[in-house]
Design a protein around this motif. Structure first.
Motif, PDB file in Angstrom:
ATOM      1  N   VAL A   1       0.864  -1.181   0.000  1.00 60.88           N
ATOM      2  CA  VAL A   1       0.000   0.000   0.000  1.00 60.88           C
ATOM      3  C   VAL A   1       0.902   1.233   0.000  1.00 60.88           C
ATOM      4  O   VAL A   1       1.713   1.422   0.908  1.00 60.88           O
ATOM      5  N   ASP A   2       0.773   2.029  -1.029  1.00 62.89           N
ATOM      6  CA  ASP A   2       1.626   3.212  -1.158  1.00 62.89           C
ATOM      7  C   ASP A   2       1.094   4.394  -0.356  1.00 62.89           C
ATOM      8  O   ASP A   2       1.852   5.111   0.297  1.00 62.89           O
TER       9      ASP A   2
ATOM     10  N   THR B   1      -3.169  10.072   5.032  1.00 64.86           N
ATOM     11  CA  THR B   1      -2.754   9.442   6.281  1.00 64.86           C
ATOM     12  C   THR B   1      -1.332   8.894   6.123  1.00 64.86           C
ATOM     13  O   THR B   1      -0.813   8.759   5.002  1.00 64.86           O
ATOM     14  N   TYR B   2      -0.734   8.568   7.264  1.00 59.90           N
ATOM     15  CA  TYR B   2       0.617   8.005   7.288  1.00 59.90           C
ATOM     16  C   TYR B   2       0.607   6.740   8.134  1.00 59.90           C
ATOM     17  O   TYR B   2      -0.155   6.626   9.095  1.00 59.90           O
ATOM     18  N   PHE B   3       1.454   5.804   7.762  1.00 60.26           N
ATOM     19  CA  PHE B   3       1.519   4.548   8.497  1.00 60.26           C
ATOM     20  C   PHE B   3       2.371   4.724   9.751  1.00 60.26           C
ATOM     21  O   PHE B   3       3.440   5.334   9.713  1.00 60.26           O
ATOM     22  N   VAL B   4       1.859   4.188  10.862  1.00 62.89           N
ATOM     23  CA  VAL B   4       2.561   4.274  12.142  1.00 62.89           C
ATOM     24  C   VAL B   4       2.579   2.883  12.780  1.00 62.89           C
ATOM     25  O   VAL B   4       1.999   1.931  12.245  1.00 62.89           O
ATOM     26  N   ASP B   5       3.236   2.785  13.908  1.00 63.56           N
ATOM     27  CA  ASP B   5       3.310   1.521  14.644  1.00 63.56           C
ATOM     28  C   ASP B   5       1.893   0.988  14.893  1.00 63.56           C
ATOM     29  O   ASP B   5       1.089   1.643  15.564  1.00 63.56           O
TER      30      ASP B   5
ATOM     31  N   LEU C   1       5.996   5.359   8.912  1.00 61.79           N
ATOM     32  CA  LEU C   1       6.578   4.148   8.360  1.00 61.79           C
ATOM     33  C   LEU C   1       6.145   3.979   6.908  1.00 61.79           C
ATOM     34  O   LEU C   1       5.260   4.689   6.411  1.00 61.79           O
ATOM     35  N   THR C   2       6.757   3.030   6.206  1.00 56.21           N
ATOM     36  CA  THR C   2       6.330   2.659   4.859  1.00 56.21           C
ATOM     37  C   THR C   2       5.896   1.200   4.875  1.00 56.21           C
ATOM     38  O   THR C   2       6.402   0.400   5.669  1.00 56.21           O
TER      39      THR C   2
ATOM     40  N   TYR D   1      -2.715   7.010  10.122  1.00 54.49           N
ATOM     41  CA  TYR D   1      -2.851   8.105  11.085  1.00 54.49           C
ATOM     42  C   TYR D   1      -2.782   9.456  10.371  1.00 54.49           C
ATOM     43  O   TYR D   1      -2.026   9.635   9.411  1.00 54.49           O
ATOM     44  N   ALA D   2      -3.560  10.392  10.871  1.00 56.64           N
ATOM     45  CA  ALA D   2      -3.483  11.783  10.419  1.00 56.64           C
ATOM     46  C   ALA D   2      -3.889  12.688  11.573  1.00 56.64           C
ATOM     47  O   ALA D   2      -4.661  12.287  12.455  1.00 56.64           O
ATOM     48  N   ASN D   3      -3.361  13.876  11.574  1.00 55.25           N
ATOM     49  CA  ASN D   3      -3.764  14.885  12.558  1.00 55.25           C
ATOM     50  C   ASN D   3      -4.461  16.005  11.817  1.00 55.25           C
ATOM     51  O   ASN D   3      -3.915  16.568  10.857  1.00 55.25           O
TER      52      ASN D   3
END
Length: 460
Positions: A282-283, A315-319, A331-332, A343-345
């Protein structure tokens, strides 16, 4: 007896008209002059914003100040830089006073704004032998970097808010309102600035479609037009006001503001599961969230929940085992990962849930659309990996209800934001299946099924 009555009436008239007795009712700029200086303390801002304040970022720099004299009303306006700790007059300045010159003559001083308030003029005049006021000296300075501001004395209430930005505008604070002193603190309304989804102002993926456009024009739209998109900015709108305070003649008073957000900062996160038994990554994952209240009363905090807009954000990938915050490591995705936490703020006035609890309802507020970009390892092909774009929709009624982003004020009978900062876990079955990548779901809209919110993410 008649003589006594006339005497009493004369005394009463002198009490009403005398500046000496009640200076708050006096229109004269002199001798009842006072001064005000301002200071901003950000100690009540949530921790999320402290990172920006510590870096000296200036989106909290430009503030607007309204001074409202409550008796014999007079409205004064100022623009203020919290970084430079100085400002300028936004309403007309005019004051006069006299002093004795070196030769014993009376000098008449006038200070006033001019050139559409770009400059402040200092004029000195005197009386010549013909009894006429003649110019002795005239100087001017730029209307900027003022450390203190002139105010006629009286009883004042002050309000401060961010100056207009790309993200919001204020009704009740227009140029015409200011020119006509037609501003009332309780009527200042923060209104979202909306844009077309494909405009340069709105961050968006290269390819996408808005599938939540058929709104009930009487409920979910603003002024009868389809809901617009707000920018995915993290800049808050802040506000503070003072209690009524009295100004005495020649007094310099310092007003310290402790602004708090009008808007709400939200850590949004959810989980995707890669269940398809093929190798793919997933990009990126983009979201379109509907149900952002279009306007907020700055004075009362009341949200207009019957008129809503949308926000689009990446959004961005996190733990996947953590509750993410703004400083979580991004993360990627890699081949072999099975769980992705996105995740997004975002900063918004709030998010309104859909009034329809049916999980198959994807129209109106409280609905999230997902645009999921993937690339797939296809053993039958050589060269670049094919890109697949998945489009999903989910009704977030359960998640938004559990988050309690808004609370109902039973005294004012209005909805308000519940917190300045909060976490919002979106609970749904985010499985990415084989059929989505290769089968019958390819090219269609994937209905993600909402789930009950885990106990640890329910707000009580």
């Amino acid at each position: 007896m008649k003589t006594k009555i006339i005497s009493i009436l004369c005394i009463a008239a002198s009490l009403v008209t005398s500046c000496e007795v009640n200076e708050t009712l006096c229109e004269a700029e002199h001798p009842h002059k006072g001064w005000v200086q301002f200071h901003y303390n950000w100690d009540k801002m949530p921790a999320y914003y402290q990172q920006y304040l510590n870096k000296g970022l200036n989106y909290l720099d430009s503030m607007f100040i309204i001074g409202d004299r409550v008796i014999n009303q007079r409205i004064s306006y100022f623009g203020y830089s919290t970084l430079n700790d100085d400002g300028c007059y936004k309403s007309d300045l005019f004051r006069e006073w006299t002093e004795q010159g070196e030769n014993g003559e009376t000098l008449y001083h006038t200070e006033k704004t001019g050139d559409e308030r770009a400059n402040i003029y200092h004029i000195i005049e005197k009386i010549n032998e013909n009894g006429e006021r003649v110019l002795v000296e005239q100087t001017y300075e730029k209307n900027e970097h003022q450390k203190k501001f002139f105010l006629p004395s009286g009883e004042y209430k002050f309000l401060t808010v961010n100056m207009d930005t790309k993200d919001y505008k204020y009704t009740g604070l227009s140029s015409a309102d200011i020119e006509n002193s037609n501003v009332h603190l309780g009527d200042v309304v923060l209104e979202n600035v909306t844009y077309e989804g494909n405009s340069a102002e709105v961050a968006h993926p290269e390819e996408w479609t808005d599938n939540n456009t058929t709104f009930d024009k009487n409920v979910y739209t603003y002024e009868g037009t389809p809901a617009g998109f707000i920018r995915s900015s993290n800049e808050p709108v802040t506000v503070d006001s003072t209690a009524i305070m009295k100004w005495n003649a020649d007094e310099v008073k310092t007003i310290e503001f402790h602004p708090i957000p009008v808007t709400q900062n939200i850590d949004v996160f959810f989980d995707l599961k890669k269940t398809a038994e093929v190798e793919f990554k997933v990009d990126s994952v983009w979201c379109i969230m509907s149900g952002v209240p279009h306007s907020t009363n700055v004075g009362t905090g009341a949200l207009n929940v019957s008129s809503t807009d949308k926000i689009m954000f990446r959004t961005y990938f996190v733990d996947p085992n953590s509750v993410p915050t703004y400083d979580s490591q991004h993360l990627t995705d890699e081949i072999g990962n099975t769980n992705l936490r996105c995740y997004a703020n975002i900063t918004v006035p709030g998010i309104v849930e859909n009034t329809v609890t049916d999980a198959n309802t994807y129209i109106g507020p409280g609905v999230m659309q997902l645009i999921i970009w993937t690339n797939i390892t296809d053993p039958t092909r050589t060269g670049p990996k094919p890109v697949k774009i998945l489009v999903g929709m989910v009704n977030l009624h359960k998640s938004l209800t559990a988050a309690k982003l808004q609370t109902f004020d039973t005294d004012l009978m209005v909805w308000k934001k519940s917190r300045d900062h909060t976490s919002l876990y979106l609970s749904f079955d985010g499985s990415i299946t084989y059929d989505m990548l290769y089968g019958s779901d390819v090219g269609g809209i994937v209905p993600f099924e909402e789930k009950e919110v885990p106990e640890e993410f329910v707000i009580y």
